[in-house]
Design a protein around this motif. Sequence first.
Motif, mmCIF file in Angstrom:
data_model
loop_
_atom_site.group_PDB
_atom_site.id
_atom_site.type_symbol
_atom_site.label_atom_id
_atom_site.label_comp_id
_atom_site.label_asym_id
_atom_site.label_seq_id
_atom_site.Cartn_x
_atom_site.Cartn_y
_atom_site.Cartn_z
ATOM 1 N N GLY A 175 0.785 -1.224 0.000
ATOM 2 C CA GLY A 175 0.000 0.000 0.000
ATOM 3 C C GLY A 175 0.817 1.275 0.000
ATOM 4 N N GLN A 176 2.151 1.167 -0.276
ATOM 5 C CA GLN A 176 2.943 2.393 -0.373
ATOM 6 C C GLN A 176 2.899 2.920 -1.795
ATOM 7 O OE1 GLN A 176 6.748 2.731 1.164
ATOM 8 N NE2 GLN A 176 6.290 1.736 3.105
ATOM 9 N N LEU A 177 2.641 4.216 -1.904
ATOM 10 C CA LEU A 177 2.626 4.786 -3.245
ATOM 11 C C LEU A 177 4.004 5.365 -3.544
ATOM 12 C CD1 LEU A 177 -0.876 6.452 -3.117
ATOM 13 C CD2 LEU A 177 -0.198 4.321 -4.229
ATOM 14 N N PRO A 178 4.379 5.352 -4.817
ATOM 15 C CA PRO A 178 5.684 5.931 -5.172
ATOM 16 C C PRO A 178 5.738 7.399 -4.752
ATOM 17 C CG PRO A 178 4.668 4.868 -7.070
ATOM 18 C CD PRO A 178 3.655 4.859 -5.965
ATOM 19 N N THR A 179 6.850 7.790 -4.153
ATOM 20 C CA THR A 179 7.017 9.205 -3.811
ATOM 21 C C THR A 179 8.311 9.697 -4.448
ATOM 22 O OG1 THR A 179 8.266 8.660 -1.840
ATOM 23 C CG2 THR A 179 5.883 8.910 -1.578
ATOM 24 N N TRP A 180 8.504 11.016 -4.318
ATOM 25 C CA TRP A 180 9.721 11.585 -4.898
ATOM 26 C C TRP A 180 10.962 11.013 -4.237
ATOM 27 C CZ3 TRP A 180 9.637 13.546 -9.406
ATOM 28 C CH2 TRP A 180 8.508 14.228 -9.877
ATOM 29 N N SER A 181 10.838 10.609 -2.981
ATOM 30 C CA SER A 181 12.026 10.135 -2.271
ATOM 31 C C SER A 181 12.571 8.849 -2.903
ATOM 32 C CB SER A 181 11.712 9.911 -0.791
ATOM 33 O OG SER A 181 10.952 8.736 -0.623
ATOM 34 N N TRP A 182 11.761 8.155 -3.699
ATOM 35 C CA TRP A 182 12.262 6.955 -4.387
ATOM 36 C C TRP A 182 13.441 7.282 -5.287
ATOM 37 C CZ3 TRP A 182 8.380 2.571 -5.957
ATOM 38 C CH2 TRP A 182 7.650 2.178 -4.809
ATOM 39 N N LEU A 183 13.494 8.541 -5.736
ATOM 40 C CA LEU A 183 14.600 8.941 -6.615
ATOM 41 C C LEU A 183 15.952 8.890 -5.892
ATOM 42 C CD1 LEU A 183 13.139 11.911 -8.667
ATOM 43 C CD2 LEU A 183 13.585 9.577 -9.414
ATOM 44 N N LEU A 184 15.898 8.956 -4.553
ATOM 45 C CA LEU A 184 17.151 8.902 -3.798
ATOM 46 C C LEU A 184 17.848 7.557 -3.957
ATOM 47 C CD1 LEU A 184 16.203 10.727 -0.491
ATOM 48 C CD2 LEU A 184 17.629 11.546 -2.366
ATOM 49 N N VAL A 185 17.123 6.567 -4.475
ATOM 50 C CA VAL A 185 17.723 5.259 -4.740
ATOM 51 C C VAL A 185 18.931 5.406 -5.662
ATOM 52 C CG1 VAL A 185 17.335 3.103 -5.964
ATOM 53 C CG2 VAL A 185 15.628 3.922 -4.357
ATOM 54 N N VAL A 186 18.820 6.308 -6.625
ATOM 55 C CA VAL A 186 19.886 6.433 -7.621
ATOM 56 C C VAL A 186 21.221 6.864 -6.991
ATOM 57 C CG1 VAL A 186 20.598 7.555 -9.762
ATOM 58 C CG2 VAL A 186 18.226 6.824 -9.457
ATOM 59 N N PRO A 187 21.271 8.002 -6.263
ATOM 60 C CA PRO A 187 22.568 8.329 -5.645
ATOM 61 C C PRO A 187 23.007 7.286 -4.621
ATOM 62 C CG PRO A 187 20.855 9.837 -4.878
ATOM 63 C CD PRO A 187 20.265 9.066 -6.016
ATOM 64 N N ALA A 188 22.072 6.733 -3.873
ATOM 65 C CA ALA A 188 22.463 5.755 -2.853
ATOM 66 C C ALA A 188 23.105 4.535 -3.500
ATOM 67 C CB ALA A 188 21.248 5.332 -2.026
ATOM 68 N N LEU A 189 22.493 4.046 -4.567
ATOM 69 C CA LEU A 189 23.044 2.872 -5.250
ATOM 70 C C LEU A 189 24.366 3.179 -5.920
ATOM 71 C CD1 LEU A 189 20.388 0.700 -7.071
ATOM 72 C CD2 LEU A 189 21.910 0.157 -5.189
ATOM 73 N N THR A 190 24.472 4.376 -6.511
ATOM 74 C CA THR A 190 25.717 4.750 -7.178
ATOM 75 C C THR A 190 26.870 4.741 -6.182
ATOM 76 O OG1 THR A 190 24.386 6.182 -8.576
ATOM 77 C CG2 THR A 190 26.766 6.466 -8.685
ATOM 78 N N LEU A 191 26.620 5.377 -5.026
ATOM 79 C CA LEU A 191 27.682 5.426 -4.016
ATOM 80 C C LEU A 191 28.019 4.020 -3.527
ATOM 81 C CD1 LEU A 191 26.652 8.577 -1.958
ATOM 82 C CD2 LEU A 191 28.551 8.334 -3.560
ATOM 83 N N GLN A 192 27.005 3.197 -3.322
ATOM 84 C CA GLN A 192 27.288 1.848 -2.842
ATOM 85 C C GLN A 192 28.043 1.039 -3.887
ATOM 86 O OE1 GLN A 192 24.086 -0.834 -1.891
ATOM 87 N NE2 GLN A 192 25.534 -2.270 -0.964
ATOM 88 N N PHE A 193 27.701 1.259 -5.145
ATOM 89 C CA PHE A 193 28.404 0.538 -6.203
ATOM 90 C C PHE A 193 29.896 0.884 -6.190
ATOM 91 C CE2 PHE A 193 29.980 0.542 -10.629
ATOM 92 C CZ PHE A 193 29.985 -0.830 -10.817
ATOM 93 N N VAL A 194 30.200 2.174 -6.041
ATOM 94 C CA VAL A 194 31.603 2.586 -5.996
ATOM 95 C C VAL A 194 32.295 1.960 -4.785
ATOM 96 C CG1 VAL A 194 33.182 4.537 -5.799
ATOM 97 C CG2 VAL A 194 31.142 4.732 -7.212
ATOM 98 N N PHE A 195 31.599 1.985 -3.656
ATOM 99 C CA PHE A 195 32.176 1.378 -2.451
ATOM 100 C C PHE A 195 32.434 -0.114 -2.663
ATOM 101 C CE2 PHE A 195 31.520 -0.979 1.506
ATOM 102 C CZ PHE A 195 32.527 -0.444 2.281
ATOM 103 N N ASN A 196 31.417 -0.818 -3.156
ATOM 104 C CA ASN A 196 31.553 -2.267 -3.380
ATOM 105 C C ASN A 196 32.702 -2.578 -4.320
ATOM 106 O OD1 ASN A 196 29.290 -2.498 -1.872
ATOM 107 N ND2 ASN A 196 27.991 -3.368 -3.462
ATOM 108 N N THR A 197 32.805 -1.795 -5.398
ATOM 109 C CA THR A 197 33.836 -2.064 -6.386
ATOM 110 C C THR A 197 35.224 -1.860 -5.787
ATOM 111 O OG1 THR A 197 32.288 -1.252 -8.023
ATOM 112 C CG2 THR A 197 34.529 -1.596 -8.752
ATOM 113 N N GLY A 198 35.371 -0.792 -5.018
ATOM 114 C CA GLY A 198 36.652 -0.545 -4.361
ATOM 115 C C GLY A 198 37.036 -1.706 -3.461
ATOM 116 N N LEU A 199 36.065 -2.142 -2.669
ATOM 117 C CA LEU A 199 36.313 -3.248 -1.756
ATOM 118 C C LEU A 199 36.620 -4.529 -2.536
ATOM 119 C CD1 LEU A 199 36.337 -3.488 1.263
ATOM 120 C CD2 LEU A 199 33.944 -4.198 1.195
#
Lengths: 309, 273
Positions: A175-199
């Motif tokens: 029952g959760q509707l999409p909100t603008w905050s879903w867009l924060l997934v993009v920077p969060a994932l990008t940063l995590q990807f860089v972290f994961n790759t470094g590790l």
Amino acid sequence: MPQTLTPPAAAQAPVPGASPDPELRALAERHGLTVSGARPSLPEYTRQLWQRRHFITAFATAKVTATYTTAKLGQLWQVLTPLLNAAVYYLIFGVLLGTKNNVPDYIPFLVTGVFVFTFLQNSVLTGTRAISGNLGLVRALHFPRACLPVSFCLAQLQQLLFSMGVLMAILLSFGQLPTWSWLLVVPALTLQFVFNTGLAMVMARLGARTPDLAQLMPFILRTWMYASGVMFSISRILQGRHLPKAVEILLNGNPAAVYIDLMRFALIDSFTHEQLPPHVWAFAGGWALLAGAVGFVYFWKAEERYGRG
Amino acid sequence: MAEHKSTGRDGRTDTDRPPQAAGDPVPTVIADNLHIVYRVYGTGAGKGGATAALNRIIRRRPATGVREVHAVKGVSFTACRGESIGLIGSNGSGKSTLLKAVAGLLPAESGKVYTHGQPSLLGVNAAMMNDLTGEKNVVLGGLAMGMSREQIRERYDGIVDFSGIQEKGDFISLPMRTYSSGMAARLRFSIAAAKDHDVLMIDEALATGDRAFQKRSEARIRELRQEAGTVFLVSHNNKSIRDTCTRVLWLEKGELVMDGPTEEVVAAYEAHQ
Ligand SMILES: Nc1ncnc2c1ncn2[C@@H]1O[C@H](COP(=O)(O)OP(=O)(O)OP(=O)(O)O)[C@@H](O)[C@H]1O
Ligand SMILES: [Mg+2]
């Protein structure tokens, strides 16, 4: 003119730095020949890596598709595996142990945690075996070796994106509707990807020298997972309790917890700003920068040695 | 085939090659007292559980049963542009190892290899995946060798035609695991031969092909040699060595026994057998 070389009587041990023939060396220099297999400079290495970007993405896609071709359900396992994981944790921690009662929206909370941590976990695991598990490739073709860990992490990212699709479907069904905050997934994932790759690059170099690490890593990662609030809320545990400041910083600054919390904050409505630890974006960016830079340089330093053994 | 040939040279200028003085041989590969040592882990009771692994890591001791194999022992030679060099010797004499070291894929224990440009080993098979279609493997193999997507698109038809695996039906759209070993070898060679190489090294890649394909690939090897420079060929087939090579290196137990014109070395090798 044929020349028969008399073989040395006994196999002499190689003397490191044995006197090179100055004549051959001069000849090589005169004709602009370079030492084969020498490590390029860091900028040159970065350029070569960028040149191979199409290989990196094609290799990642191929790995993902090839993994499941022999299974009957095929590519469906990309979604089923994380989903089954989430179901098991829900059963144990949510239903049997009752952790559920403290956290609103426990299922999305748990599933987000499991998916994000699985991304980290698999990046590290495949990273550890990126060189040692692909010696055939390393010994057959010439390319910047960093292609391998990067490519494996990209494959994991691709798998995560499938999982995120499932996650969003779960969220919508709760029952959760999409909100603008879903867009924060993009920077969060990008940063995590860089972290994961470094590790993963750090682990790739370590794993190339000590293949035993591949056996040890699952245990380390499981410990890390229990400390990262995948199935419980760290902020709730800290609430009203007076733990030493160091422990608090350690729990909140833990990169896995940081990226998990950011994803929860982005996707789950009831996970509000108050539950985020202080300076969480700074931590996310800092960890990514640190791991990315250190991992890349550390991996590059041993470039010419991968494939020996 | 004509198509394959015509697409083999574009995108390459002669400016990155050193000027060629008439009659003066231009070296492309120089090996200087080269030694290669393999280290093999996990012989004996090396594998074991996580506790054993932990124990080993903590004590910073190498895994039990590390063995060293001294595969190439002090080899020196100079290869020049326009030469095609055969490598012969019995099984395990170090031919494949030597090629990998020249390609910069195996680090030298001591000694040095100097090369012009980046030598390529015909080793695309390592990048190919049996569960993917031939089509996808052409792209993946090409990218792995460092070709651009555009180059691959241009040469795709030439590669498939040259391999001839479409002659028996639409096999290029089937997974590679359904290919016979000869068909897989054909496709691999075709992908590798589509690229321009300064120094190309071929390790028994042609052994499983049928006679027609062997002829075709030998012709392509001669062509590559004229276009680019130096070709190294490992083969246990003395006839194909005689047909394609101008010079032969004979290795035995990692040491260079003989280095000279094809006929003399191959004759000595045959006499030795
Ligand atoms: N990956 C490896 N690890 C350890 N030892 C190896 C490895 N590859 C080859 N060797 C050893 O190095 C030596 C030379 O092997 P190499 O493959 O170069 O022989 P070769 O001349 O190519 O033989 P063949 O004619 O059978 O292809 C052999 O003693 C072999 O056992
Ligand atoms: Mg061999």
